[in-house]
Scaffold this motif. Structure first.
Motif, PDB file in Angstrom:
ATOM      1  N   SER A  33       0.813  -1.209   0.000  1.00 41.81           N
ATOM      2  CA  SER A  33       0.000   0.000   0.000  1.00 41.81           C
ATOM      3  C   SER A  33       0.853   1.269   0.000  1.00 41.81           C
ATOM      4  N   ASP A  85      -2.192   3.178  -8.113  1.00 40.74           N
ATOM      5  CA  ASP A  85      -3.418   2.621  -7.528  1.00 40.74           C
ATOM      6  C   ASP A  85      -3.271   2.247  -6.061  1.00 40.74           C
ATOM      7  N   ALA A  86      -2.097   2.417  -5.491  1.00 38.07           N
ATOM      8  CA  ALA A  86      -1.834   1.977  -4.116  1.00 38.07           C
ATOM      9  C   ALA A  86      -2.698   2.717  -3.098  1.00 38.07           C
ATOM     10  N   THR A 141      -0.708  -7.455  -5.354  1.00 39.38           N
ATOM     11  CA  THR A 141       0.111  -6.498  -6.099  1.00 39.38           C
ATOM     12  C   THR A 141      -0.783  -5.389  -6.642  1.00 39.38           C
ATOM     13  N   VAL A 142      -0.263  -4.173  -6.621  1.00 41.54           N
ATOM     14  CA  VAL A 142      -0.949  -3.027  -7.224  1.00 41.54           C
ATOM     15  C   VAL A 142       0.094  -2.110  -7.836  1.00 41.54           C
ATOM     16  N   ARG A 143      -0.336  -1.340  -8.798  1.00 43.16           N
ATOM     17  CA  ARG A 143       0.547  -0.342  -9.396  1.00 43.16           C
ATOM     18  C   ARG A 143       0.685   0.821  -8.421  1.00 43.16           C
ATOM     19  N   LEU A 149      -6.167   1.344  -1.767  1.00 46.43           N
ATOM     20  CA  LEU A 149      -6.257   0.217  -0.853  1.00 46.43           C
ATOM     21  C   LEU A 149      -6.716   0.646   0.545  1.00 46.43           C
ATOM     22  N   GLN A 207      -4.909  -6.578  -1.667  1.00 49.94           N
ATOM     23  CA  GLN A 207      -4.491  -7.157  -2.947  1.00 49.94           C
ATOM     24  C   GLN A 207      -3.004  -7.463  -2.873  1.00 49.94           C
TER      25      GLN A 207
END
Length: 80
Positions: A10, A71-72, A66-68, A75, A64
């Motif tokens: 995150s 987009d973190a 993994t996130v870009r 979360l 999640q």
């Protein structure tokens, strides 16, 4: 997902080892209780980080693997 990994994914803490150390030193609490790095994070948890003079409280919206980077922030929702 483990708490230390969630903090890293995150982007609340930059590195997982730093997140692990913060948990070991009692700087991270979940739902008002000190939490270990192995705590299983779930949606709805409130995480409080004490980093230096700052205290940050966030509510977990989703978990999640993994996130870009862009987009973190989706979360969690920052409460203070």
């Amino acid at each position: 997902m483990r708490l230390d990994k969630y903090l890293k994914v995150s982007r609340l803490i930059k590195r997982r080892t730093m997140a692990n150390e913060a948990c070991d030193n009692g700087l991270v609490s979940v739902n008002g209780r000190p939490a270990r790095a192995s705590y299983e994070v779930k949606a709805g948890d409130q995480i409080t980080l004490r980093l230096g003079a700052r205290e940050v409280t966030v509510e977990v919206l989703s978990v999640q693997e993994t996130v870009r980077q862009a987009d973190a922030a989706a979360l969690y929702k920052q409460l203070s």
